[in-house]
Design an enzyme around this catalytic site. Structure first.
Site, PDB file in Angstrom:
ATOM      1  N   LYS A  22       1.205  -1.339   0.039  1.00 49.49           N
ATOM      2  CA  LYS A  22       0.118   0.121  -0.055  1.00 49.49           C
ATOM      3  C   LYS A  22       0.898   1.186  -0.129  1.00 49.49           C
ATOM      4  CE  LYS A  22      -1.590   1.462   4.214  1.00 49.49           C
ATOM      5  NZ  LYS A  22      -1.529   2.988   4.565  1.00 49.49           N
ATOM      6  N   ASN A  23       1.688   1.327   0.792  1.00 45.55           N
ATOM      7  CA  ASN A  23       2.472   2.371   1.051  1.00 45.55           C
ATOM      8  C   ASN A  23       3.629   2.632   0.039  1.00 45.55           C
ATOM      9  OD1 ASN A  23       1.049   3.190   3.305  1.00 45.55           O
ATOM     10  ND2 ASN A  23       2.652   2.621   4.768  1.00 45.55           N
ATOM     11  N   CYS A 116      -3.950  12.444  13.813  1.00 47.82           N
ATOM     12  CA  CYS A 116      -4.813  11.215  13.633  1.00 47.82           C
ATOM     13  C   CYS A 116      -4.697  10.506  14.781  1.00 47.82           C
ATOM     14  CB  CYS A 116      -4.351  10.627  12.378  1.00 47.82           C
ATOM     15  SG  CYS A 116      -2.924   9.720  12.574  1.00 47.82           S
ATOM     16  N   ARG A 121       1.383  14.154  13.787  1.00 51.62           N
ATOM     17  CA  ARG A 121       1.946  13.992  12.322  1.00 51.62           C
ATOM     18  C   ARG A 121       2.062  15.155  11.441  1.00 51.62           C
ATOM     19  NH1 ARG A 121      -0.677   8.585  10.093  1.00 51.62           N
ATOM     20  NH2 ARG A 121       1.234   8.879   8.642  1.00 51.62           N
ATOM     21  N   ASP A 304       5.068   0.236  12.060  1.00 50.56           N
ATOM     22  CA  ASP A 304       4.066  -0.483  11.517  1.00 50.56           C
ATOM     23  C   ASP A 304       4.038  -1.950  12.009  1.00 50.56           C
ATOM     24  OD1 ASP A 304       3.396   1.858  10.463  1.00 50.56           O
ATOM     25  OD2 ASP A 304       3.828   1.429   8.288  1.00 50.56           O
ATOM     26  N   ARG A 396      -8.458  -0.363   5.050  1.00 51.35           N
ATOM     27  CA  ARG A 396      -7.594   0.508   4.509  1.00 51.35           C
ATOM     28  C   ARG A 396      -6.285  -0.086   4.072  1.00 51.35           C
ATOM     29  NH1 ARG A 396      -5.785   4.423   8.335  1.00 51.35           N
ATOM     30  NH2 ARG A 396      -4.504   4.786   6.457  1.00 51.35           N
TER      31      ARG A 396
HETATM   32  N1  EPU Z   1       7.177  14.451  11.118  1.00 52.33           N
HETATM   33  C1  EPU Z   1       7.503  15.469  11.459  1.00 52.33           C
HETATM   34  N2  EPU Z   1       7.277  16.614  10.238  1.00 52.33           N
HETATM   35  C2  EPU Z   1       6.893  16.137   8.871  1.00 52.33           C
HETATM   36  C3  EPU Z   1       6.832  14.977   8.633  1.00 52.33           C
HETATM   37  C4  EPU Z   1       6.995  13.888   9.515  1.00 52.33           C
HETATM   38  O1  EPU Z   1       7.670  15.876  12.350  1.00 52.33           O
HETATM   39  O2  EPU Z   1       6.884  17.262   8.038  1.00 52.33           O
HETATM   40  C5  EPU Z   1       7.798  13.382  12.100  1.00 52.33           C
HETATM   41  C6  EPU Z   1       6.170  12.273  12.232  1.00 52.33           C
HETATM   42  O3  EPU Z   1       5.423  13.074  13.047  1.00 52.33           O
HETATM   43  C7  EPU Z   1       6.868  11.048  12.865  1.00 52.33           C
HETATM   44  C8  EPU Z   1       8.095  11.117  12.178  1.00 52.33           C
HETATM   45  O4  EPU Z   1       8.435  12.381  11.727  1.00 52.33           O
HETATM   46  O5  EPU Z   1       7.053  11.331  14.295  1.00 52.33           O
HETATM   47  C9  EPU Z   1       8.092   9.940  11.028  1.00 52.33           C
HETATM   48  O6  EPU Z   1       7.025  10.257  10.139  1.00 52.33           O
HETATM   49  P1  EPU Z   1       6.968   9.964   8.680  1.00 52.33           P
HETATM   50  O7  EPU Z   1       6.896  11.320   7.979  1.00 52.33           O
HETATM   51  O8  EPU Z   1       7.898   9.109   8.284  1.00 52.33           O
HETATM   52  O9  EPU Z   1       5.279   9.193   8.493  1.00 52.33           O
HETATM   53  P2  EPU Z   1       4.301   9.285   7.138  1.00 52.33           P
HETATM   54  O10 EPU Z   1       5.088   9.547   6.042  1.00 52.33           O
HETATM   55  O11 EPU Z   1       3.392  10.350   7.628  1.00 52.33           O
HETATM   56  C10 EPU Z   1       4.605   6.859   6.650  1.00 52.33           C
HETATM   57  C11 EPU Z   1       3.949   5.706   6.378  1.00 52.33           C
HETATM   58  C12 EPU Z   1       3.122   5.228   7.914  1.00 52.33           C
HETATM   59  C13 EPU Z   1       4.286   4.867   8.605  1.00 52.33           C
HETATM   60  C14 EPU Z   1       5.544   5.962   8.747  1.00 52.33           C
HETATM   61  C15 EPU Z   1       6.531   5.637   9.451  1.00 52.33           C
HETATM   62  C16 EPU Z   1       2.716   6.070   4.066  1.00 52.33           C
HETATM   63  C17 EPU Z   1       1.523   6.536   3.455  1.00 52.33           C
HETATM   64  N3  EPU Z   1       2.497   6.216   5.579  1.00 52.33           N
HETATM   65  O12 EPU Z   1       3.889   7.973   7.107  1.00 52.33           O
HETATM   66  O13 EPU Z   1       2.318   4.020   7.729  1.00 52.33           O
HETATM   67  O14 EPU Z   1       3.813   4.414   9.885  1.00 52.33           O
HETATM   68  O15 EPU Z   1       5.699   6.384   7.420  1.00 52.33           O
HETATM   69  O16 EPU Z   1       7.264   4.688   8.821  1.00 52.33           O
HETATM   70  O17 EPU Z   1       3.535   5.778   3.664  1.00 52.33           O
HETATM   71  C18 EPU Z   1       0.431   2.579   8.029  1.00 52.33           C
HETATM   72  O18 EPU Z   1       0.650   2.009   6.785  1.00 52.33           O
HETATM   73  O19 EPU Z   1      -0.199   2.053   9.188  1.00 52.33           O
HETATM   74  C19 EPU Z   1       1.328   3.980   8.380  1.00 52.33           C
HETATM   75  C20 EPU Z   1       0.703   4.587   9.477  1.00 52.33           C
END
Ligand code: EPU
Length: 419
Positions: A22-23, A116, A121, A304, A396
């Site tokens: 998915k991701n 969320c 996030r 995850d 999802r």
């Molecule tokens: N963060 C910030 N600022 C930003 C972006 C991230 O502070 O602008 C922080 C986040 O709050 C978190 C950390 O950085 O503490 C890492 O977050 P990341 O941005 O890597 O998460 P994401 O990109 O929103 C993706 C996956 C998630 C998975 C995370 C971590 C997708 C669509 N989602 O989320 O997947 O948990 O990376 O590996 O790729 C899931 O599939 O259940 C899921 C939540």
């Protein structure tokens, strides 16, 4: 709304075909917006998030057709540059259209994703990066409004490696003028898969999978024809299922190297792994041993997989310490596992799980995607009946979970909430 009814205690045995990730599918679908024409993306899982992305495309004016794990996206007639609140609130990954729309069309309006279930996030790294590439960004009435003539390459550093942040900026940089450096970039296999898809479209990207990624912008990209990697988190979830049921499961199509950290920890817990043609055989122990984990960006133990691993530890012989370092609120499953008799205490980002010999079935509430998976893992080993409500979270991110479980001998059925 649906619920799942599970009678636990069966030893699960057989083959499970791992679906596409998915991701990886979501950003690669978003990447199709960087080109004009028909992109064909294969091994796309049949999931609610994928259909939400499809609706978002329809909203932009793109054609979207999904059949037999294949998504065909026609980007010839994009006429709207907006991801509305109604879609973004259903799926945060909608933010992935920001970079491509801005880079290719010079404008984008994307609803700001709120917090969320698992944490606040923020998306500040996405926005700061785009600003450094020359975008003009305003926040108005809950929307990010971004404009740029043509983005230009820049040197960007992430304070924390962010998966979708790295993806958004990598896509934006692919059509920018000049060279972009992403430092402390996320190294997740899904980021590498997106880079490979972009490269197949004509992008010039070096270093994906490492912490410094270099992107040399090009003037034009061609549509994608790409096959998504198998879902490592789905595979990892079935590993914990083999572990907790003392099962013997062959994961077809699983890429072991994407799951090194999880496999190391599951081996500590007593699971055995054996390479078989086109897959990996996982055998569960009589009773798992306790093992500690700390979630970290890839190649560390994935956040995850934390909830599913915790379910396994609930019946381990000994005490396990589980540290969540990525999201501040990712222990929502704890209260539900405790309803099944689990002995867990939480202090800050640390859970202490004292293994008990048997969980008991109970009515439960799924709170987010991976929490739903963890409750299924626990229910499969619990004595008696477990009913998991709000299973839409599961839909999802897991393709045909109950079908795959039934095929390996689980007693699981889906019912409407009022049944
Ligand atoms: N963060 C910030 N600022 C930003 C972006 C991230 O502070 O602008 C922080 C986040 O709050 C978190 C950390 O950085 O503490 C890492 O977050 P990341 O941005 O890597 O998460 P994401 O990109 O929103 C993706 C996956 C998630 C998975 C995370 C971590 C997708 C669509 N989602 O989320 O997947 O948990 O990376 O590996 O790729 C899931 O599939 O259940 C899921 C939540």
């Amino acid at each position: 709304m649906d619920k799942l009814i599970i009678h636990g205690g069966k030893r699960l045995k057989g083959e499970v075909a791992i679906s596409g990730a998915k991701n990886a599918a979501l950003p690669i679908m978003a990447a199709s917006l960087l080109s004009s024409g028909y992109s064909t993306i294969s091994r796309v899982p049949d999931l609610r998030d994928i259909m939400t992305m499809g609706r978002l495309f329809a909203n932009l004016g793109a054609g979207f057709h999904y059949e037999d794990s294949k998504a065909v996206i026609n980007t010839e007639k994009i006429k709207v540059y907006e991801a509305p609140y109604d879609l973004v609130r259903k799926m945060r990954a909608s933010i992935l259209v920001l970079g491509p729309l801005l880079s290719r069309y010079g404008r984008a309006k994307v609803s700001l994703p709120g917090g969320c279930a698992i944490g606040a996030r923020p998306i500040n790294f996405h926005l700061n990066g785009l600003e450094k590439m020359g975008a003009d960004i305003k926040l108005e009435s809950g929307y990010v409004i971004a404009k740029a003539k043509r983005l230009r390459g820049a040197s960007l550093y992430f304070d924390i490696p962010t998966v979708t942040g790295t993806e958004n900026l990598m896509m934006a940089a692919s059509l920018a003028k000049g060279i972009t450096l992403l430092e402390n970039a996320a190294r997740e296999p899904e980021v590498t898969d997106l880079a490979n898809a972009l490269i197949s479209m004509g992008a010039k990207i070096k270093g994906a999978g490492e912490s410094v990624i270099e992107i040399e912008g090009v003037d034009e990209l061609k549509p994608a024809d790409y096959t998504i990697i198998p879902d490592r988190i789905e595979a990892g979830t079935f590993m914990t299922i083999a572990g907790i049921t003392g099962g013997d499961i062959i994961l077809k199509g699983c890429r072991q190297k994407h799951l090194d950290a999880s496999i190391m920890k599951l081996k500590e817990a007593g699971l055995s792994f054996e390479n078989v043609p086109d897959g990996l055989r996982v055998t569960g122990p009589g009773r798992p041993a306790a093992s500690d984990i700390k979630t970290q960006p890839y190649p560390g133990f994935p956040t995850d997989m934390q909830a599913q691993f915790m379910s396994l530890m609930c019946i381990a012989d000994g005490t396990s310490i589980i540290k969540e370092t990525i999201f501040e609120n990712r222990f929502m499953h704890v209260a539900e596992l405790k309803r099944m008799g689990a002995d867990i205490t939480v202090e800050g980002g640390v859970s202490t799980v004292r293994g008990i010999s048997k969980l008991k079935g109970a009515p439960l509430m799924a709170t987010d995607l991976r929490a739903s998976a963890s409750l299924i893992v626990a229910a499969l080993a619990a004595k008696g009946e477990t009913v998991i409500h709000r299973i839409y979270h599961l839909d999802r991110g897991y393709e045909n979970m109950e079908g795959k479980l039934s095929k390996i001998g689980a007693d699981v059925k889906r019912a409407k909430e009022d049944q």
